[in-house]
Design an enzyme around this catalytic site. Sequence first.
Site, mmCIF file in Angstrom:
data_model
loop_
_atom_site.group_PDB
_atom_site.id
_atom_site.type_symbol
_atom_site.label_atom_id
_atom_site.label_comp_id
_atom_site.label_asym_id
_atom_site.label_seq_id
_atom_site.Cartn_x
_atom_site.Cartn_y
_atom_site.Cartn_z
ATOM 1 N N GLU A 194 42.664 32.619 -40.104
ATOM 2 C CA GLU A 194 41.241 32.443 -40.366
ATOM 3 C C GLU A 194 40.487 33.769 -40.328
ATOM 4 O OE1 GLU A 194 41.899 31.626 -35.934
ATOM 5 O OE2 GLU A 194 42.956 31.403 -37.831
ATOM 6 N N ASP B 191 36.025 36.227 -38.320
ATOM 7 C CA ASP B 191 36.949 35.201 -37.842
ATOM 8 C C ASP B 191 36.179 33.898 -37.686
ATOM 9 O OD1 ASP B 191 39.807 34.840 -36.377
ATOM 10 O OD2 ASP B 191 38.277 33.665 -35.348
ATOM 11 N N HIS C 222 45.330 19.711 -41.240
ATOM 12 C CA HIS C 222 45.492 21.004 -41.908
ATOM 13 C C HIS C 222 44.905 21.001 -43.314
ATOM 14 C CE1 HIS C 222 47.954 23.013 -38.864
ATOM 15 N NE2 HIS C 222 48.465 21.820 -38.621
ATOM 16 N N ASN D 32 41.711 22.252 -37.324
ATOM 17 C CA ASN D 32 43.040 21.786 -37.736
ATOM 18 C C ASN D 32 43.511 20.622 -36.883
ATOM 19 O OD1 ASN D 32 43.520 23.460 -39.919
ATOM 20 N ND2 ASN D 32 44.380 25.094 -38.673
ATOM 21 N N ASP E 22 42.483 23.871 -44.669
ATOM 22 C CA ASP E 22 42.661 24.612 -45.922
ATOM 23 C C ASP E 22 41.397 24.569 -46.775
ATOM 24 O OD1 ASP E 22 45.205 25.147 -45.108
ATOM 25 O OD2 ASP E 22 46.171 23.657 -46.392
#
Length: 671
Positions: free
Chosen positions: A592, A549, A562, A557, A566
Amino acid sequence: MSRDDVQRWKDKYLENIEQQERLQRRWDARIDLLRRGLVRSSLAAEGSDKAVDQCMKELREILRRDDMDAGLSGLIPRLEKAVLDSEQRRQQRTQQNIDALGELAQQLLALDLPRELRKPLKQFARDIEERARQSREIPILLSELSRLQRQALAERKGGDAEDGRPSLLQRLFGGKESETTAEPSASVPSVVAASNTPIQPAAAAPSLPVAEHDEAPGGPPQPLPARTVAAIESAPAGWVGVAERGEPNQILLDEPREIWLDSLPLPAGLSFSETLEEAGAEPSPAMPADVESAPEAPATPVDNLDGQAVDEAYELPPPIPEPGYSAVAPHIEASLLRLLDGLSLPSSHQPQAEALRERIDGSLNWYELVPVLDDLAVLVLSLADSGQRDFEEYLRQLNERLESFLGHLGDAHAGYTDVLDNARGFDQSLREQVSGLQASVQQATDLNSLKLAVDSRLNGLLASMDEHQREQAEHEQEVSGRLQALMERVNSMEQDAKAFHSHLEDQRQKALTDPLTGLPNRAALSERLEQEVARRHRDGGDLLLAVLDIDHFKRINDDFGHLAGDKVLKIIAGELRKRLRQADFIARFGGEEFVVLLPATSLEAGRQLLERLRAAIAACPFHFKGEPLSITCSAGITAFEGNEAGEAVFERADQALYRAKRAGRDRLEVA
């Protein structure tokens, strides 16, 4: 029909029903995705007009209640009217801003300014019409106007100092020099010399003030005309005018010594709060006249603040602060076009799809978004119906082909029966001819009659053989034609089956792949996990499961947007994939989180591999605008024991991951 055939058809029917249910679930998921896209689009369209915002709120309520037919039919007409009214009001405000800025620029051009200052001022006045139509240019225009005005005032102040003119307070309250002056109008020429061009006020601008009426020498003071009195009463503070003697209605401007843009009387229809509020920016601070604007930094930095070289591949895109529709329109258009491209529409719906594509591609505005989404929803629903119809058509064609096969089998059986009949008839004919020949030989009394009888019987035998060969050739030709047609049908069915299998495999690969990172998704993980668990139960050996993770991904973010998030996911997915062995398996579990399967690997070897993966992620040179950015990850790893199911092992690895999170992140926990 035998019992095996009945069972086979029953299995096919159940398999097709299960496939239809999977298709129905897929279309339900797409409709849910479309509904979520409508909600996000309505949120992106808010903030420009209260009436439109109310319609967007009602649209979200309709989507939550799932009342799309009746609710949207009543909402869309009101939304279209609200959008058109909002667009008209926006155009009116834009035109008012253009007129007001133009009047301010014309007031400055009316002053006696040097050529090097008038040239940028004229250029500014010419650019107002085009630039002011974009709300983001309003703060920049105001800043430029403030700078030009400050330079003009500084120029006028320098000219006044050189001419030895009295200050503004001296002209208002009088000074030592004015008390000893014999001629009261002696100060008038200096004012007129400073501003020798009368300024005619524009229609929308406030009236300029008129100076006190000097008393003419040699006579009592004359009353001012009514128009001059009205101008004095309506004059704002900070402006002093002087009327030439004999022309009381002519207005002359004497500007104050220090004045900023926000202290000028604005023309009607323009206010700083409204203009900046519409542009979505704060007022720009005034720039000193002697400070030149610094050149812009390059778009892609080469070195960071420490002087180290940075990799452009790890550069995070800048965040977009609360974008309007114009900023998110390309993303919405691309998403809608990808969704439209992913629909396998039949030929009957291709014209509607092409028309919808033309409406989306490059010309979609936010008040046309709802009708476009409505049409797209209709296509999705029609595609679900089309899938049902295609499946029914496939079953119908299958029945027709089976009937054709049965017909060919019946024809083949009839041909075989004809062959048997022909063979029996030929045998009977031969026996009759031979028996007749034998009887003729026995009954013959002389050689000539015997010769004639034998010749007749031989001719009959030859005729029977010719007839049999002719019938046999016709039958063989007929059978050959039927076999050729049957082979063509079989080849056609094989090609259709291959194309159908290839299409199913492509759809299966798409369904098992995460579109953002290109890694296998959760469905592919479930399939591979079942295979690995079954292999371990069959052959034995070690099997590890790890969960990774990204630390503080939500902060990435929130701080960088965002798009940056990405890009981080794509880069980390690539780093993980290229460092795993060929037999290993990695999938994006969601958000994630990533899941790794390590077959035939001991727990210690798996722990070392996970530490290398974490170190590789931490070593990625992420940077934002030249500044280095450290991104780490936490992980939990565990091994399969006994005949454990995959769900239990995953839960244990997930708990190990959360222990690593609670222990401070950027670490690996073994369960």
